[in-house]
Scaffold this motif. Structure first.
Motif, PDB file in Angstrom:
ATOM      1  N   ARG A   1       1.106 -49.333   7.394  1.00 35.40           N
ATOM      2  CA  ARG A   1       1.453 -50.250   7.542  1.00 35.40           C
ATOM      3  C   ARG A   1       1.185 -50.410   6.221  1.00 35.40           C
ATOM      4  NH1 ARG A   1      -1.446 -55.107   7.765  1.00 35.40           N
ATOM      5  NH2 ARG A   1      -0.290 -56.740   8.422  1.00 35.40           N
ATOM      6  N   PHE A   2       2.419 -51.427   6.097  1.00 41.28           N
ATOM      7  CA  PHE A   2       2.269 -52.513   4.479  1.00 41.28           C
ATOM      8  C   PHE A   2       2.352 -53.418   4.122  1.00 41.28           C
ATOM      9  CE2 PHE A   2       3.762 -47.711   4.316  1.00 41.28           C
ATOM     10  CZ  PHE A   2       2.835 -46.961   3.582  1.00 41.28           C
ATOM     11  N   ALA A   3       1.379 -54.279   3.837  1.00 35.27           N
ATOM     12  CA  ALA A   3       1.485 -55.737   3.437  1.00 35.27           C
ATOM     13  C   ALA A   3       2.620 -56.119   2.324  1.00 35.27           C
ATOM     14  CB  ALA A   3       0.341 -56.413   2.701  1.00 35.27           C
ATOM     15  N   HIS A   4       3.247 -55.299   2.138  1.00 34.97           N
ATOM     16  CA  HIS A   4       4.390 -55.866   1.525  1.00 34.97           C
ATOM     17  C   HIS A   4       4.954 -54.333   0.830  1.00 34.97           C
ATOM     18  CE1 HIS A   4       1.735 -59.184  -0.617  1.00 34.97           C
ATOM     19  NE2 HIS A   4       0.902 -58.670  -0.760  1.00 34.97           N
ATOM     20  N   PHE A   5       6.599 -54.974   0.438  1.00 36.86           N
ATOM     21  CA  PHE A   5       7.296 -53.546   0.108  1.00 36.86           C
ATOM     22  C   PHE A   5       7.078 -52.846  -1.227  1.00 36.86           C
ATOM     23  CE2 PHE A   5      11.680 -52.115  -1.712  1.00 36.86           C
ATOM     24  CZ  PHE A   5      11.838 -51.164  -0.838  1.00 36.86           C
ATOM     25  N   SER A   6       6.952 -53.822  -2.152  1.00 34.03           N
ATOM     26  CA  SER A   6       5.960 -52.724  -3.146  1.00 34.03           C
ATOM     27  C   SER A   6       4.856 -51.957  -3.159  1.00 34.03           C
ATOM     28  CB  SER A   6       5.415 -54.058  -4.397  1.00 34.03           C
ATOM     29  OG  SER A   6       4.725 -54.374  -3.796  1.00 34.03           O
ATOM     30  N   ALA A   7       3.947 -52.277  -2.253  1.00 33.72           N
ATOM     31  CA  ALA A   7       3.014 -51.193  -1.564  1.00 33.72           C
ATOM     32  C   ALA A   7       3.428 -49.997  -0.616  1.00 33.72           C
ATOM     33  CB  ALA A   7       2.050 -51.496  -0.377  1.00 33.72           C
ATOM     34  N   LEU A   8       4.412 -49.785   0.523  1.00 38.08           N
ATOM     35  CA  LEU A   8       5.317 -48.908   0.804  1.00 38.08           C
ATOM     36  C   LEU A   8       6.098 -47.887  -0.552  1.00 38.08           C
ATOM     37  CD1 LEU A   8       7.723 -49.285   3.882  1.00 38.08           C
ATOM     38  CD2 LEU A   8       8.861 -48.063   1.781  1.00 38.08           C
ATOM     39  N   GLU A   9       7.067 -48.658  -2.024  1.00 41.18           N
ATOM     40  CA  GLU A   9       7.095 -47.892  -2.588  1.00 41.18           C
ATOM     41  C   GLU A   9       6.482 -46.834  -2.727  1.00 41.18           C
ATOM     42  OE1 GLU A   9       9.725 -48.364  -6.455  1.00 41.18           O
ATOM     43  OE2 GLU A   9      10.046 -50.480  -4.903  1.00 41.18           O
ATOM     44  N   ALA A  10       5.279 -47.736  -3.372  1.00 41.07           N
ATOM     45  CA  ALA A  10       3.847 -47.552  -4.414  1.00 41.07           C
ATOM     46  C   ALA A  10       3.355 -45.698  -3.296  1.00 41.07           C
ATOM     47  CB  ALA A  10       2.732 -47.865  -4.483  1.00 41.07           C
ATOM     48  N   GLU A  11       3.733 -46.057  -2.009  1.00 44.85           N
ATOM     49  CA  GLU A  11       2.999 -44.927  -1.204  1.00 44.85           C
ATOM     50  C   GLU A  11       3.787 -43.978  -0.858  1.00 44.85           C
ATOM     51  OE1 GLU A  11       0.960 -42.156   2.074  1.00 44.85           O
ATOM     52  OE2 GLU A  11       0.172 -44.270  -0.054  1.00 44.85           O
ATOM     53  N   LEU A  12       4.925 -44.400  -0.997  1.00 42.85           N
ATOM     54  CA  LEU A  12       6.687 -42.761  -0.922  1.00 42.85           C
ATOM     55  C   LEU A  12       6.669 -42.551  -2.469  1.00 42.85           C
ATOM     56  CD1 LEU A  12       9.823 -45.337   0.113  1.00 42.85           C
ATOM     57  CD2 LEU A  12       8.792 -43.277   1.042  1.00 42.85           C
ATOM     58  N   ARG A  13       6.238 -42.784  -3.789  1.00 46.91           N
ATOM     59  CA  ARG A  13       5.566 -41.904  -4.990  1.00 46.91           C
ATOM     60  C   ARG A  13       4.984 -41.358  -4.902  1.00 46.91           C
ATOM     61  NH1 ARG A  13       7.976 -44.630  -9.669  1.00 46.91           N
ATOM     62  NH2 ARG A  13       9.773 -46.599  -9.035  1.00 46.91           N
ATOM     63  N   ASP A  14       3.638 -41.784  -4.395  1.00 46.22           N
ATOM     64  CA  ASP A  14       2.880 -40.997  -3.587  1.00 46.22           C
ATOM     65  C   ASP A  14       2.889 -39.554  -3.126  1.00 46.22           C
ATOM     66  OD1 ASP A  14      -0.270 -40.521  -4.870  1.00 46.22           O
ATOM     67  OD2 ASP A  14      -0.254 -40.650  -2.587  1.00 46.22           O
ATOM     68  N   HIS A  15       3.151 -39.892  -1.801  1.00 48.58           N
ATOM     69  CA  HIS A  15       3.559 -38.886  -1.048  1.00 48.58           C
ATOM     70  C   HIS A  15       4.690 -37.718  -1.100  1.00 48.58           C
ATOM     71  CE1 HIS A  15       2.714 -37.102   3.265  1.00 48.58           C
ATOM     72  NE2 HIS A  15       4.420 -37.073   3.251  1.00 48.58           N
ATOM     73  N   TYR A  16       5.381 -38.669  -1.509  1.00 41.70           N
ATOM     74  CA  TYR A  16       6.374 -37.161  -2.082  1.00 41.70           C
ATOM     75  C   TYR A  16       6.854 -37.175  -3.746  1.00 41.70           C
ATOM     76  CZ  TYR A  16       8.319 -38.675   2.881  1.00 41.70           C
ATOM     77  OH  TYR A  16       8.774 -38.492   3.929  1.00 41.70           O
ATOM     78  N   ALA A  17       5.092 -37.075  -4.006  1.00 39.78           N
ATOM     79  CA  ALA A  17       6.728 -37.083  -5.865  1.00 39.78           C
ATOM     80  C   ALA A  17       6.678 -35.306  -5.928  1.00 39.78           C
ATOM     81  CB  ALA A  17       4.730 -36.874  -5.817  1.00 39.78           C
ATOM     82  N   GLY A  18       6.758 -34.147  -4.840  1.00 40.28           N
ATOM     83  CA  GLY A  18       6.881 -32.969  -4.177  1.00 40.28           C
ATOM     84  C   GLY A  18       8.399 -33.079  -4.382  1.00 40.28           C
ATOM     85  N   PHE A  19       8.783 -34.106  -4.111  1.00 34.53           N
ATOM     86  CA  PHE A  19      10.703 -33.515  -4.242  1.00 34.53           C
ATOM     87  C   PHE A  19      11.507 -34.504  -5.641  1.00 34.53           C
ATOM     88  CE2 PHE A  19      12.091 -36.519   0.216  1.00 34.53           C
ATOM     89  CZ  PHE A  19      11.776 -35.527   1.000  1.00 34.53           C
ATOM     90  N   GLY A  20      10.860 -34.032  -6.489  1.00 34.05           N
ATOM     91  CA  GLY A  20      11.105 -34.513  -8.124  1.00 34.05           C
ATOM     92  C   GLY A  20      12.325 -35.431  -8.330  1.00 34.05           C
ATOM     93  N   LEU A  21      11.821 -36.739  -7.946  1.00 32.70           N
ATOM     94  CA  LEU A  21      12.494 -37.724  -8.293  1.00 32.70           C
ATOM     95  C   LEU A  21      12.341 -38.503  -9.297  1.00 32.70           C
ATOM     96  CD1 LEU A  21      12.823 -39.947  -4.672  1.00 32.70           C
ATOM     97  CD2 LEU A  21      14.664 -38.926  -5.389  1.00 32.70           C
ATOM     98  N   GLU A  22      13.525 -38.946 -10.422  1.00 29.89           N
ATOM     99  CA  GLU A  22      12.878 -39.001 -11.193  1.00 29.89           C
ATOM    100  C   GLU A  22      14.079 -40.372 -11.678  1.00 29.89           C
ATOM    101  OE1 GLU A  22      15.941 -36.010 -13.526  1.00 29.89           O
ATOM    102  OE2 GLU A  22      13.298 -34.720 -13.987  1.00 29.89           O
ATOM    103  N   GLY A  23      12.799 -41.192 -12.305  1.00 28.32           N
ATOM    104  CA  GLY A  23      13.404 -42.541 -12.893  1.00 28.32           C
ATOM    105  C   GLY A  23      13.711 -43.467 -11.756  1.00 28.32           C
TER     106      GLY A  23
END
Length: 288
Positions: A149-171
């Motif tokens: 659960r995230f209070a803000h959308f930005s927190a959800l995005e930050a969590e995605l960037r951290d947990h899914y770093a292995g996806f190798g998304l760029e930008g």
């Protein structure tokens, strides 16, 4: 996506994303545990208009139904029934299959079972195989087994960037697009991920299966893509896979963990070459 098809099995609605619906060739792509078919958008664009790419959202994810019977519906045997229903819906007697993580194990199961083996023309496993690192598997089960659960959308995005770093998304744009397709608003105005929190129960409901027996039973052309930093699929496991299936095509994706997003030319070009190779000569060998 260019089209959305809805398939029904009992009380479940399976949402299926389709790119290039009029293309002459078809590929089924099945996502990982807590993702959805939208992850294959870039792969569809890179493969181009010659390929119709069909990517379902497994029940409990994306646009598909959430189950009212998780112990029955969130398990591989049920996913296999849904996969057969999908193939029948699209009149696909035999089709290439690309599977990321869970989707790869599902494809391997279909290709190993006598009743469905002929439906899989060739199989690509994306950072998955018959031997998985216990610590990496435990981390996945633990992470998705607890509420998010995230209070803000930005927190959800930050969590995605951290947990899914292995996806190798760029930008930033790629991460923002992923966040937009991964968010679900809760009744109190906070945010969570798109999936049913109970999907992780499949770790408890699925009976043990001899995955090495499945791997040895495969008779179709095979390719495995491994993230170079994968915590789940080791180089040793890939080497053992090649010993058991000498014609296996292997690709290691630098800068990726679990699991490569299949969005870089260095990943999609070898994949496209494998898909286009003659059935009797899949282009065995390794690439870097």
């Amino acid at each position: 996506m260019d089209a959305l098809e809805l398939i029904y099995l009992d009380d479940l609605e399976l949402a299926v994303r389709v790119w290039h619906p009029e293309a002459p060739r078809t590929l089924v792509a099945w996502h990982g545990l807590a993702r959805h078919g939208g992850d294959f958008a870039t792969l569809a664009r890179r493969l181009g208009p010659e390929w119709r790419l069909i990517a379902p959202d497994t029940p409990g994810r994306g646009l598909s139904s959430w189950s009212t019977r998780p112990p029955h519906d969130y398990r591989y045997a049920r996913y296999a029934e849904l996969a057969v229903a999908l193939l029948d819906h699209f009149d696909l007697e035999c089709v290439p299959w690309v599977g990321t993580s869970m989707g790869g194990l599902l494809g391997m199961r279909l290709a190993a079972e006598p009743a469905t083996a002929a439906r899989i023309e060739r199989l690509v496993l994306n950072d998955i195989g018959p031997e998985l690192e216990p610590e990496g598997l435990a981390e996945i089960a633990t992470y998705f087994g607890r509420p998010h659960r995230f209070a803000h959308f930005s927190a959800l995005e930050a969590e995605l960037r951290d947990h899914y770093a292995g996806f190798g998304l760029e930008g930033d744009a790629a991460w923002r697009e992923m966040a937009l397709g991964s968010a679900r608003r809760l009744p109190d105005g906070s945010w969570s991920f798109h999936f049913d929190p109970r999907i992780a129960e499949q770790f408890a409901h699925d009976p043990p299966r001899d995955l090495w027996a499945d791997w040895r039973a495969l008779a179709c052309p095979l390719m495995v893509i491994r993230g170079a930093d994968s915590p789940l699929l080791s180089r040793h496991a890939v080497a053992r896979m090649a010993d058991a299936q000498p014609s296996l095509v292997t690709l290691e994706a630098p800068g990726c963990g679990h699991a490569p997003m299949l969005d870089r030319v260095s990943q999609t070009t070898p994949l496209a070459d494998f898909l286009a190779s003659p059935a009797g000569d899949p282009g065995a060998g390794s690439t870097a």
